[in-house]
Write an enzyme that holds these catalytic residues in place. Structure first.
Site, PDB file in Angstrom:
ATOM      1  N   HIS A 239     -10.758  58.808  65.861  1.00  0.00           N
ATOM      2  CA  HIS A 239     -10.690  58.518  64.411  1.00  0.00           C
ATOM      3  C   HIS A 239     -10.818  59.862  63.931  1.00  0.00           C
ATOM      4  CE1 HIS A 239     -10.827  55.813  60.891  1.00  0.00           C
ATOM      5  NE2 HIS A 239     -11.431  56.910  60.228  1.00  0.00           N
ATOM      6  N   GLU A 240     -12.263  60.374  63.948  1.00  0.00           N
ATOM      7  CA  GLU A 240     -12.383  61.631  62.811  1.00  0.00           C
ATOM      8  C   GLU A 240     -11.242  62.734  63.380  1.00  0.00           C
ATOM      9  OE1 GLU A 240     -13.894  61.156  60.759  1.00  0.00           O
ATOM     10  OE2 GLU A 240     -15.010  59.512  61.005  1.00  0.00           O
TER      11      GLU A 240
ATOM     12  N   HIS B 265      -8.231  62.759  61.403  1.00  0.00           N
ATOM     13  CA  HIS B 265      -8.453  63.128  60.301  1.00  0.00           C
ATOM     14  C   HIS B 265      -8.123  64.810  60.473  1.00  0.00           C
ATOM     15  CE1 HIS B 265      -9.317  59.797  57.778  1.00  0.00           C
ATOM     16  NE2 HIS B 265     -10.247  59.715  58.333  1.00  0.00           N
TER      17      HIS B 265
END
Length: 678
Positions: free
Chosen positions: A471-472, A475
């Site tokens: 997820h990170e 980003h």
């Protein structure tokens, strides 16, 4: 000479962490604010007629070093803070807010911006330039440029108060989290907890010079305890401590601060001509209005509630067999894990040996290589703010005829520390932009709170932590791939309800057998995660999806109601308000001693005020986007190339237009419902 006010003499002008002293910050901020104000004065006092170049572009490129130093300082305040840094933050925040207000309310500057905006038809602007002009003009109007002098002063004061109070909110949550720990001296109290976790608790005790074991409210300590501990009374004690964070009436209580923050936001909205803060925020989001957000959340609630009720009934049946007549929230993790094991014969501790952090990181780096041609090389000559941090040089691979091209720096910081706030996040030290023929590349950071290695084992991730890293990193890719002209339209500088698409999209790969087999290997034996376990991971993907959906919808509904109905808090406590607006999504009895709002940092400290719904909004986007890959091959180079354009475009286009250019159509909510509930 202040090291922070000069161009950094480091590789790629990276942050000189090894040379910065805390006492450097305050004078640096003051000096850089003066420099930035001089740049603004130069724009205002330019005797030439206002043009796009000498006003809008000049403003976009101003204050670059101040932005970098702000990013360094406030990232440290989240990832490696101290009492001294927190004190500096309290001094610096109002100075920065005043500087920001001074610019946004500079009448002479706004008059020049307005003149360019009113005459934009005479400029031959490209799409990105037009977006910059529109966003600049709107940004000034939304910051009070059209207000009279008295109201400008009021707005300035409100902005300063908001800045300080939101900072205080976060400091209180961190202090409240660190203030509690449970010291256990009887090993029987740890029954049910895997040995690897018990070893972590022993290490924590050792660090505190205590015998036995210590459990804290930090995520990697708290969650395993709530998942595996058979001692129900201790689960209750830990859950109460967690639920009382900044809600116990003590030194770090946030209840009054919540009311103050919400009242200030309401005052700000009304001053700027909006009915409430949500109207103000959503004008600049894909969703556009609170009504649309509430309709969206309630539609999902209607569809997800029957699944959630069914899931909870299954858990209650398990709890009843153990003699528990009324199941509580602190029982959920324990019985959910029991049910998951019964249904899929799968538990986190069994999977963790297949997911050592180094392998998972290699996998996500490899995925970025496969989709976008990126390579990652560790650099030991770039300064870091803590020994736990690693820095990678990211390059874009070309064929043998061309050298690989430098793309970004990536900092990774994975383990919990006393000075680090909970959770996981991506941030940047420096934005990407193009100026004077040079493409200035970004410096990106990922910060997480994974279990630290012990003397016998490397850091092993739960499957949920695997998806967190993906997820990170999603980003981070948004930042790394940035390729825009202007820093304020670069990378993750997009509409807030679009920003979670790249992160949530990347999580989907964790459930693809074809990809999982490339990296899910036992850290001792090298054995690939067996097919039946991979199949069970796939099957368990939607395990408790109804419960998780309702939990997220509860946060979203609470956030939206806080920012549309603040007047109700005059006659209600934070707890009463929270219970009222989460009632439809609550699946366990409310406890009078606990509330989540006082530690709801996303909306009271972070940027998710009137925006928490965007996680679910982006899930529709990511489910639809990944469905496109699934239909054509998850590593399909043509679709990856189209997706790369979406990532690299930042905020230069309307997000729906960007999405349609990639997908060929608007996203369909059915993609999410199909993925979640079949």
């Amino acid at each position: 000479m202040n090291i922070l006010t000069e161009k950094f003499n480091t590789p790629y002008h990276s942050a000189p962490f090894n040379s910065i002293k805390n006492e450097d910050y305050l004078p640096a901020f003051k000096e850089l604010i003066q420099k930035s104000e001089a740049e603004i004065d130069a724009i205002v006092n330019n005797p030439e007629a206002p043009t796009f170049e000498n006003v809008i572009e000049a403003l976009a490129y101003s204050g670059e070093q101040l932005d970098v130093v702000s990013n360094i300082f406030f990232n440290l305040n989240s990832a490696e803070t101290s009492d001294e840094i927190q004190q500096i933050a309290q001094e610096v925040s109002p100075i920065l807010t005043e500087y920001s207000s001074k610019i946004s309310q500079n009448e002479a500057l706004f008059n020049k911006i307005k003149k360019v905006y009113d005459e934009k038809e005479k400029y031959n602007l490209n799409e990105e330039q037009e977006m910059l002009l529109n966003e600049t003009y709107k940004g000034f109007v939304r910051s009070g440029a059209l207000l009279n002098e008295e109201d400008k002063e009021k707005l300035k004061k409100i902005s300063m108060d908001l800045s300080l109070k939101s900072l205080q909110f976060g400091q209180n949550v961190l202090a409240s989290t660190n203030a509690y720990f449970k010291h256990i001296t009887n090993k029987e109290d740890l029954a049910g907890i895997p040995e690897a976790i018990i070893d972590q608790y022993a290490e924590e005790a050792k660090e505190r010079n205590l015998e036995g074991w210590v459990v804290t409210l930090q995520y990697p300590s708290y969650i395993p305890f709530m998942t595996y501990a058979e001692n129900r009374e201790l689960r209750k004690e830990l859950a109460l401590a967690n639920g009382k964070k900044s809600f116990d009436g003590g030194e770090f209580d946030n209840q009054n601060l919540i009311k103050e923050l919400l009242n200030l936001k309401q005052q700000k909205a009304e001053l700027l001509g909006y009915k409430n803060y949500a109207d103000f925020v959503l004008e600049e989001r894909m969703a556009k209005s609170p009504v649309k957000v509430l309709d969206f959340l309630n539609e999902l609630l209607t569809k997800a509630k029957p699944y959630a009720d069914q899931e909870i009934e299954e858990l209650k049946a398990l709890a009843k067999a153990d003699g528990i007549e009324e199941m509580q929230g602190y029982d959920h993790g324990f019985y959910a894990e029991k049910l998951r094991k019964a249904k899929f014969d799968l538990n986190d501790e069994e999977l963790k040996p297949y997911f050592p952090l180094s392998q998972v990181q290699d996998a996500v780096f490899g995925l970025a290589g496969k989709l976008f041609g990126l390579t990652f090389e560790e650099r030991n000559d770039i300064p870091k703010y803590h020994d736990d941090v690693k820095v990678y040089e990211v390059k874009e691979a070309f064929d043998s005829a061309q050298a690989d091209r430098y793309k970004a720096l990536l900092y990774v910081d994975y383990f919990p520390r006393k000075g680090k706030r909970a959770g996981a996040w991506m941030t940047s030290y420096k934005n990407q932009y193009k100026q004077n023929g040079e493409n200035s590349r970004p410096h990106i950071s990922i910060v997480c709170n994974f279990s630290k290695p012990t003397k016998d084992t490397p850091s092993l991730l739960t499957f949920q932590e695997v998806t967190t890293l993906f997820h990170e990193f999603g980003h981070a890719l948004h930042g790394i791939m940035a390729d825009t002209q202007y820093p304020n339209l670069s990378g993750t500088s997009v509409k807030w309800d679009f920003v979670e698409l790249p992160s949530q999209f990347l999580e989907n790969f964790c459930y693809e057998p074809e990809f999982l087999k490339t990296f899910a290997k036992h850290y001792k034996t090298g054995e690939v995660l067996p097919d039946e376990k991979i199949e069970k991971i796939e099957q368990s993907k939607n395990f408790m999806e109804g419960y998780q959906t309702l939990r997220q919808l509860g946060f979203g509904l609470l956030d939206m109601n806080y920012h549309t109905k603040v007047a109700e808090l005059e006659n209600e406590s934070v707890k009463e308000f929270e219970d009222k607006y989460t009632k439809a999504t609550t699946l366990y009895p409310s406890n009078a001693e606990t509330a989540m709002s006082p530690s709801f940092s996303h909306i009271f400290q972070g940027g998710y005020s009137a925006g928490y719904y965007s996680y679910k909004w982006a899930e529709v986007l990511d489910a639809d986007a990944f469905q496109y890959f699934k239909e054509n091959g998850i590593f399909n180079p043509e679709i990856a190339a189209k997706y790369k354009v979406l990532l690299s475009s930042g905020g230069t286009k309307d997000p729906m237009e960007l999405y349609k250019n990639f997908r060929g159509s608007e996203p369909k909510v059915e993609s999410l419902l199909k993925r979640a509930f079949g």
